[in-house]
Design a protein around this motif. Structure first.
Motif, PDB file in Angstrom:
ATOM      1  N   PHE A   1       0.828  -1.205   0.000  1.00 51.85           N
ATOM      2  CA  PHE A   1       0.000   0.000   0.000  1.00 51.85           C
ATOM      3  C   PHE A   1       0.863   1.256   0.000  1.00 51.85           C
ATOM      4  O   PHE A   1       0.594   2.206  -0.742  1.00 51.85           O
ATOM      5  CB  PHE A   1      -0.928   0.003   1.225  1.00 51.85           C
ATOM      6  N   VAL A   2       1.921   1.281   0.807  1.00 54.90           N
ATOM      7  CA  VAL A   2       2.812   2.447   0.857  1.00 54.90           C
ATOM      8  C   VAL A   2       3.502   2.631  -0.497  1.00 54.90           C
ATOM      9  O   VAL A   2       3.617   3.768  -0.998  1.00 54.90           O
ATOM     10  CB  VAL A   2       3.840   2.298   2.006  1.00 54.90           C
ATOM     11  N   ALA A   3       3.958   1.544  -1.116  1.00 54.73           N
ATOM     12  CA  ALA A   3       4.612   1.638  -2.427  1.00 54.73           C
ATOM     13  C   ALA A   3       3.628   2.183  -3.472  1.00 54.73           C
ATOM     14  O   ALA A   3       3.993   3.025  -4.309  1.00 54.73           O
ATOM     15  CB  ALA A   3       5.133   0.276  -2.850  1.00 54.73           C
ATOM     16  N   PHE A   4       2.385   1.745  -3.434  1.00 50.41           N
ATOM     17  CA  PHE A   4       1.374   2.231  -4.366  1.00 50.41           C
ATOM     18  C   PHE A   4       1.134   3.732  -4.174  1.00 50.41           C
ATOM     19  O   PHE A   4       1.060   4.494  -5.150  1.00 50.41           O
ATOM     20  CB  PHE A   4       0.065   1.449  -4.173  1.00 50.41           C
ATOM     21  N   MET A   5       1.013   4.175  -2.935  1.00 55.93           N
ATOM     22  CA  MET A   5       0.766   5.591  -2.664  1.00 55.93           C
ATOM     23  C   MET A   5       1.957   6.452  -3.084  1.00 55.93           C
ATOM     24  O   MET A   5       1.779   7.546  -3.619  1.00 55.93           O
ATOM     25  CB  MET A   5       0.451   5.806  -1.171  1.00 55.93           C
ATOM     26  N   VAL A   6       3.187   5.965  -2.858  1.00 52.24           N
ATOM     27  CA  VAL A   6       4.382   6.712  -3.281  1.00 52.24           C
ATOM     28  C   VAL A   6       4.395   6.840  -4.796  1.00 52.24           C
ATOM     29  O   VAL A   6       4.670   7.927  -5.342  1.00 52.24           O
ATOM     30  CB  VAL A   6       5.665   6.022  -2.754  1.00 52.24           C
ATOM     31  N   ALA A   7       4.087   5.774  -5.509  1.00 53.30           N
ATOM     32  CA  ALA A   7       4.066   5.815  -6.973  1.00 53.30           C
ATOM     33  C   ALA A   7       2.965   6.755  -7.463  1.00 53.30           C
ATOM     34  O   ALA A   7       3.185   7.529  -8.419  1.00 53.30           O
ATOM     35  CB  ALA A   7       3.850   4.410  -7.531  1.00 53.30           C
ATOM     36  N   LEU A   8       1.816   6.741  -6.845  1.00 48.97           N
ATOM     37  CA  LEU A   8       0.708   7.606  -7.259  1.00 48.97           C
ATOM     38  C   LEU A   8       1.069   9.080  -7.058  1.00 48.97           C
ATOM     39  O   LEU A   8       0.897   9.911  -7.967  1.00 48.97           O
ATOM     40  CB  LEU A   8      -0.554   7.263  -6.457  1.00 48.97           C
ATOM     41  N   ILE A   9       1.617   9.415  -5.920  1.00 45.83           N
ATOM     42  CA  ILE A   9       1.967  10.812  -5.640  1.00 45.83           C
ATOM     43  C   ILE A   9       3.125  11.261  -6.531  1.00 45.83           C
ATOM     44  O   ILE A   9       3.128  12.391  -7.043  1.00 45.83           O
ATOM     45  CB  ILE A   9       2.295  10.993  -4.145  1.00 45.83           C
ATOM     46  N   ALA A  10       4.097  10.398  -6.759  1.00 42.09           N
ATOM     47  CA  ALA A  10       5.219  10.749  -7.649  1.00 42.09           C
ATOM     48  C   ALA A  10       4.717  10.978  -9.074  1.00 42.09           C
ATOM     49  O   ALA A  10       5.147  11.922  -9.764  1.00 42.09           O
ATOM     50  CB  ALA A  10       6.278   9.648  -7.627  1.00 42.09           C
ATOM     51  N   GLY A  11       3.803  10.142  -9.531  1.00 40.47           N
ATOM     52  CA  GLY A  11       3.244  10.308 -10.883  1.00 40.47           C
ATOM     53  C   GLY A  11       2.467  11.607 -11.001  1.00 40.47           C
ATOM     54  O   GLY A  11       2.594  12.330 -12.013  1.00 40.47           O
ATOM     55  N   LEU A  12       1.639  11.931 -10.009  1.00 44.60           N
ATOM     56  CA  LEU A  12       0.897  13.195 -10.038  1.00 44.60           C
ATOM     57  C   LEU A  12       1.847  14.386  -9.991  1.00 44.60           C
ATOM     58  O   LEU A  12       1.626  15.399 -10.678  1.00 44.60           O
ATOM     59  CB  LEU A  12      -0.086  13.257  -8.861  1.00 44.60           C
ATOM     60  N   ASP A  13       2.904  14.297  -9.216  1.00 42.94           N
ATOM     61  CA  ASP A  13       3.875  15.383  -9.110  1.00 42.94           C
ATOM     62  C   ASP A  13       4.557  15.622 -10.455  1.00 42.94           C
ATOM     63  O   ASP A  13       4.714  16.774 -10.888  1.00 42.94           O
ATOM     64  CB  ASP A  13       4.903  15.054  -8.035  1.00 42.94           C
ATOM     65  N   LEU A  14       4.975  14.544 -11.132  1.00 37.44           N
ATOM     66  CA  LEU A  14       5.608  14.673 -12.448  1.00 37.44           C
ATOM     67  C   LEU A  14       4.650  15.276 -13.461  1.00 37.44           C
ATOM     68  O   LEU A  14       5.022  16.177 -14.231  1.00 37.44           O
ATOM     69  CB  LEU A  14       6.077  13.298 -12.946  1.00 37.44           C
ATOM     70  N   ALA A  15       3.403  14.803 -13.470  1.00 37.25           N
ATOM     71  CA  ALA A  15       2.425  15.302 -14.435  1.00 37.25           C
ATOM     72  C   ALA A  15       2.127  16.777 -14.199  1.00 37.25           C
ATOM     73  O   ALA A  15       2.059  17.574 -15.158  1.00 37.25           O
ATOM     74  CB  ALA A  15       1.135  14.480 -14.339  1.00 37.25           C
ATOM     75  N   LEU A  16       1.944  17.170 -12.968  1.00 36.35           N
ATOM     76  CA  LEU A  16       1.668  18.571 -12.668  1.00 36.35           C
ATOM     77  C   LEU A  16       2.881  19.451 -12.973  1.00 36.35           C
ATOM     78  O   LEU A  16       2.729  20.599 -13.453  1.00 36.35           O
ATOM     79  CB  LEU A  16       1.232  18.735 -11.216  1.00 36.35           C
ATOM     80  N   ALA A  17       4.085  18.973 -12.694  1.00 37.99           N
ATOM     81  CA  ALA A  17       5.300  19.755 -12.991  1.00 37.99           C
ATOM     82  C   ALA A  17       5.436  19.993 -14.493  1.00 37.99           C
ATOM     83  O   ALA A  17       5.775  21.108 -14.931  1.00 37.99           O
ATOM     84  CB  ALA A  17       6.527  19.031 -12.438  1.00 37.99           C
ATOM     85  N   GLN A  18       5.192  18.986 -15.312  1.00 35.60           N
ATOM     86  CA  GLN A  18       5.281  19.145 -16.763  1.00 35.60           C
ATOM     87  C   GLN A  18       4.192  20.083 -17.270  1.00 35.60           C
ATOM     88  O   GLN A  18       4.412  20.887 -18.178  1.00 35.60           O
ATOM     89  CB  GLN A  18       5.191  17.794 -17.470  1.00 35.60           C
ATOM     90  N   GLY A  19       3.011  19.998 -16.666  1.00 41.88           N
ATOM     91  CA  GLY A  19       1.928  20.897 -17.081  1.00 41.88           C
ATOM     92  C   GLY A  19       2.231  22.337 -16.768  1.00 41.88           C
ATOM     93  O   GLY A  19       1.967  23.241 -17.564  1.00 41.88           O
ATOM     94  N   VAL A  20       2.821  22.599 -15.599  1.00 43.82           N
ATOM     95  CA  VAL A  20       3.154  23.961 -15.197  1.00 43.82           C
ATOM     96  C   VAL A  20       4.274  24.514 -16.100  1.00 43.82           C
ATOM     97  O   VAL A  20       4.209  25.668 -16.544  1.00 43.82           O
ATOM     98  CB  VAL A  20       3.556  24.010 -13.713  1.00 43.82           C
ATOM     99  N   THR A  21       5.305  23.698 -16.412  1.00 40.94           N
ATOM    100  CA  THR A  21       6.391  24.172 -17.266  1.00 40.94           C
ATOM    101  C   THR A  21       5.905  24.404 -18.703  1.00 40.94           C
ATOM    102  O   THR A  21       6.370  25.334 -19.382  1.00 40.94           O
ATOM    103  CB  THR A  21       7.569  23.189 -17.275  1.00 40.94           C
TER     104      THR A  21
END
Length: 160
Positions: free
Chosen positions: A136-156
């Protein structure tokens, strides 16, 4: 098909309707009880209740002599009166409180007693629970990391 609900119930199966109010239930129970040596009706019950209410409302007359009065020890204390002796908790002085080490030792004994009541998991259950938590912790880390990458690319892309 014949519906059984359309048939009228036989006279032996009739049941009186259930009383809706609490007063109706009390009255029904009172009428179902056998009277103590006399036949009682709803009017008698109501009259008895009214009489007991009147008796409670009237102040009781004081005893004419000391011999007629009940002993004070056997009567219940009235509102605002005290029994004349302190209760056990009031009787103890505040100085008899146990010391720091006694209280600490008592606390530790109670902790051990509570830990004995715990149902500890077996080794297999512990491994299973640990694996579930790690997945569960690994899944949540992957989900948050994926959202962070997607939002960072969208902002740039938007401001960059």
């Amino acid at each position: 098909m014949v519906d059984d609900r359309d048939k009228e119930p036989s006279k032996g199966q009739e049941r009186p309707s259930r009383p809706v109010t609490a007063a109706a239930r009390r009255e029904r129970r009172a009428s179902a009880r056998p009277a103590a040596g006399k036949e009682s009706s709803a009017e008698d019950t109501k009259a008895a209740r009214a009489k007991s209410t009147e008796d409670k409302a009237k102040p009781k007359a004081k005893a004419k002599s000391d011999s007629d009065a009940k002993p004070a020890a056997k009567t219940a204390p009235k509102k605002g009166e005290h029994k004349g002796r302190p209760t056990p908790t009031q009787d103890k002085s505040k100085d008899s409180r146990p010391g720091l080490f006694a209280r600490l030792f008592r606390f530790l004994r109670e902790v051990v007693a509570e830990l004995r009541k715990v149902i500890w998991p077996t080794r297999k259950q512990m491994i299973t629970y640990t694996a579930v938590v790690l997945v569960f912790v690994a899944f949540m880390v992957a989900l948050i990391a994926g959202l962070d990458l997607a939002l960072a690319q969208g902002v740039t892309a938007l401001f960059g």
